[in-house]
Design an enzyme around this catalytic site. Sequence first.
Site, PDB file in Angstrom:
ATOM      1  N   LYS A   9       0.404   7.620   2.031  1.00 20.99           N
ATOM      2  CA  LYS A   9       1.525   7.299   1.144  1.00 20.99           C
ATOM      3  C   LYS A   9       1.546   8.258  -0.052  1.00 20.99           C
ATOM      4  O   LYS A   9       0.573   8.978  -0.303  1.00 20.99           O
ATOM      5  CB  LYS A   9       1.397   5.835   0.712  1.00 20.99           C
ATOM      6  CG  LYS A   9       1.502   4.856   1.907  1.00 20.99           C
ATOM      7  CD  LYS A   9       1.329   3.403   1.475  1.00 20.99           C
ATOM      8  CE  LYS A   9       1.426   2.463   2.675  1.00 20.99           C
ATOM      9  NZ  LYS A   9       1.297   1.040   2.274  1.00 20.99           N
ATOM     10  N   TYR A  49       9.888  -0.134   7.336  1.00 23.44           N
ATOM     11  CA  TYR A  49       9.408  -1.421   6.830  1.00 23.44           C
ATOM     12  C   TYR A  49      10.449  -2.533   7.013  1.00 23.44           C
ATOM     13  O   TYR A  49      10.461  -3.486   6.244  1.00 23.44           O
ATOM     14  CB  TYR A  49       9.036  -1.288   5.355  1.00 23.44           C
ATOM     15  CG  TYR A  49       7.673  -0.644   5.127  1.00 23.44           C
ATOM     16  CD1 TYR A  49       6.511  -1.199   5.681  1.00 23.44           C
ATOM     17  CD2 TYR A  49       7.534   0.491   4.344  1.00 23.44           C
ATOM     18  CE1 TYR A  49       5.261  -0.627   5.466  1.00 23.44           C
ATOM     19  CE2 TYR A  49       6.285   1.069   4.121  1.00 23.44           C
ATOM     20  CZ  TYR A  49       5.146   0.498   4.677  1.00 23.44           C
ATOM     21  OH  TYR A  49       3.909   1.062   4.465  1.00 23.44           O
ATOM     22  N   PHE A  57       9.368  -7.865  -2.898  1.00 28.50           N
ATOM     23  CA  PHE A  57       8.868  -6.550  -3.294  1.00 28.50           C
ATOM     24  C   PHE A  57       9.489  -5.401  -2.497  1.00 28.50           C
ATOM     25  O   PHE A  57       9.133  -4.245  -2.711  1.00 28.50           O
ATOM     26  CB  PHE A  57       7.338  -6.501  -3.178  1.00 28.50           C
ATOM     27  CG  PHE A  57       6.794  -6.774  -1.795  1.00 28.50           C
ATOM     28  CD1 PHE A  57       6.782  -5.788  -0.817  1.00 28.50           C
ATOM     29  CD2 PHE A  57       6.294  -8.031  -1.469  1.00 28.50           C
ATOM     30  CE1 PHE A  57       6.284  -6.033   0.463  1.00 28.50           C
ATOM     31  CE2 PHE A  57       5.790  -8.288  -0.187  1.00 28.50           C
ATOM     32  CZ  PHE A  57       5.790  -7.289   0.770  1.00 28.50           C
ATOM     33  N   ARG A  85      -6.744   0.070  11.669  1.00 24.73           N
ATOM     34  CA  ARG A  85      -6.506  -0.992  10.693  1.00 24.73           C
ATOM     35  C   ARG A  85      -7.809  -1.403  10.009  1.00 24.73           C
ATOM     36  O   ARG A  85      -7.829  -1.704   8.820  1.00 24.73           O
ATOM     37  CB  ARG A  85      -5.864  -2.213  11.368  1.00 24.73           C
ATOM     38  CG  ARG A  85      -4.485  -1.944  11.958  1.00 24.73           C
ATOM     39  CD  ARG A  85      -3.372  -2.086  10.970  1.00 24.73           C
ATOM     40  NE  ARG A  85      -3.167  -3.450  10.536  1.00 24.73           N
ATOM     41  CZ  ARG A  85      -2.202  -3.818   9.677  1.00 24.73           C
ATOM     42  NH1 ARG A  85      -1.372  -2.909   9.166  1.00 24.73           N
ATOM     43  NH2 ARG A  85      -2.072  -5.069   9.324  1.00 24.73           N
ATOM     44  N   THR A  91      -4.707  -5.268   3.085  1.00 32.13           N
ATOM     45  CA  THR A  91      -3.510  -4.813   2.358  1.00 32.13           C
ATOM     46  C   THR A  91      -3.765  -4.732   0.857  1.00 32.13           C
ATOM     47  O   THR A  91      -3.377  -3.756   0.211  1.00 32.13           O
ATOM     48  CB  THR A  91      -2.340  -5.790   2.636  1.00 32.13           C
ATOM     49  OG1 THR A  91      -2.171  -5.917   4.047  1.00 32.13           O
ATOM     50  CG2 THR A  91      -1.056  -5.298   2.002  1.00 32.13           C
ATOM     51  N   ARG A 102      -8.964   1.657   1.728  1.00 30.41           N
ATOM     52  CA  ARG A 102      -8.417   0.944   0.566  1.00 30.41           C
ATOM     53  C   ARG A 102      -9.531   0.334  -0.290  1.00 30.41           C
ATOM     54  O   ARG A 102      -9.421   0.311  -1.522  1.00 30.41           O
ATOM     55  CB  ARG A 102      -7.432  -0.135   1.028  1.00 30.41           C
ATOM     56  CG  ARG A 102      -6.120   0.444   1.574  1.00 30.41           C
ATOM     57  CD  ARG A 102      -5.303  -0.647   2.243  1.00 30.41           C
ATOM     58  NE  ARG A 102      -4.008  -0.177   2.736  1.00 30.41           N
ATOM     59  CZ  ARG A 102      -3.259  -0.860   3.598  1.00 30.41           C
ATOM     60  NH1 ARG A 102      -3.677  -2.027   4.055  1.00 30.41           N
ATOM     61  NH2 ARG A 102      -2.095  -0.367   3.999  1.00 30.41           N
ATOM     62  N   ASN A 112      -1.456   1.380  -2.230  1.00 34.95           N
ATOM     63  CA  ASN A 112      -2.644   1.258  -1.379  1.00 34.95           C
ATOM     64  C   ASN A 112      -2.862   2.431  -0.412  1.00 34.95           C
ATOM     65  O   ASN A 112      -3.462   2.288   0.645  1.00 34.95           O
ATOM     66  CB  ASN A 112      -2.668  -0.108  -0.668  1.00 34.95           C
ATOM     67  CG  ASN A 112      -1.461  -0.335   0.214  1.00 34.95           C
ATOM     68  OD1 ASN A 112      -0.605   0.534   0.343  1.00 34.95           O
ATOM     69  ND2 ASN A 112      -1.395  -1.498   0.831  1.00 34.95           N
ATOM     70  N   HIS A 115      -0.842   3.841   5.294  1.00 30.91           N
ATOM     71  CA  HIS A 115      -0.254   2.888   6.239  1.00 30.91           C
ATOM     72  C   HIS A 115      -0.855   3.090   7.619  1.00 30.91           C
ATOM     73  O   HIS A 115      -1.104   4.223   8.021  1.00 30.91           O
ATOM     74  CB  HIS A 115       1.265   3.119   6.348  1.00 30.91           C
ATOM     75  CG  HIS A 115       1.859   2.528   7.600  1.00 30.91           C
ATOM     76  ND1 HIS A 115       2.163   1.201   7.720  1.00 30.91           N
ATOM     77  CD2 HIS A 115       2.157   3.077   8.808  1.00 30.91           C
ATOM     78  CE1 HIS A 115       2.638   0.959   8.943  1.00 30.91           C
ATOM     79  NE2 HIS A 115       2.643   2.093   9.622  1.00 30.91           N
ATOM     80  N   GLU A 126       7.152   3.799  15.388  1.00 34.12           N
ATOM     81  CA  GLU A 126       7.015   4.527  14.133  1.00 34.12           C
ATOM     82  C   GLU A 126       6.801   6.022  14.377  1.00 34.12           C
ATOM     83  O   GLU A 126       7.332   6.852  13.629  1.00 34.12           O
ATOM     84  CB  GLU A 126       5.848   3.939  13.332  1.00 34.12           C
ATOM     85  CG  GLU A 126       6.178   2.540  12.822  1.00 34.12           C
ATOM     86  CD  GLU A 126       4.967   1.780  12.282  1.00 34.12           C
ATOM     87  OE1 GLU A 126       5.161   0.633  11.849  1.00 34.12           O
ATOM     88  OE2 GLU A 126       3.852   2.315  12.306  1.00 34.12           O
TER      89      GLU A 126
END
Length: 157
Positions: A9, A49, A57, A85, A91, A102, A112, A115, A126
């Site tokens: 990100k 998303y 948010f 993951r 998250t 993270r 964070n 992704h 994606e």
Amino acid sequence: VEETYIMIKPDGVQRGLVGEIISRFEKKGFLLKGLKLFQCPKELAEEHYKDLKEKSFFPKLIDYITSGPVVCMAWEGVGVVASARKIIGATNPLQAEPGTIRGDLAVQTGRNVVHGSDSYDNGKREIVSGSKKVKCVHGFRLRHPGSGSELRNKFWG
Ligand code: GTP
Ligand code: MG
């Protein structure tokens, strides 16, 4: 062979964490299949998303993801979706275990750093939306001699 979509990100790129993050997936033994640095348009961020559209948010999330360039990657390997993951962690970075990306590198849910697709099907979706719907030069040929997978020498997308 399984693939997942990993995206560093804008905060990860701005903080100079690209090498650190890529390194964790490389060291684990996954195969980098495609990579590009690009500025995500608002519409693509919203599509990416879309499952979170109703969340309060959501507008902040779209502002965040479009606030600077992101690094889009396809990673390949057995069990890569679930494993990535785990490597990324929870998250909320304050709840992410030490040793995860993270857990080690972030403190805010809204910043964070990375992704990872949450399922095989979302990974496919994606990767395709990242590579085909955006008109820009992307991806490069990666050679992995002796890897034994017919997928490995193809262009991403
Ligand atoms: P991704 O890998 O980015 O999809 O994260 P995730 O799967 O761990 O979480 P989820 O898909 O539920 O949320 C997507 C992203 O929205 C998160 O990574 C955060 O960046 C952001 N997000 C989720 N919950 C909140 C929240 O409560 N506040 C804010 N500001 N952002 C949130
Ligand atoms: Mg998610």
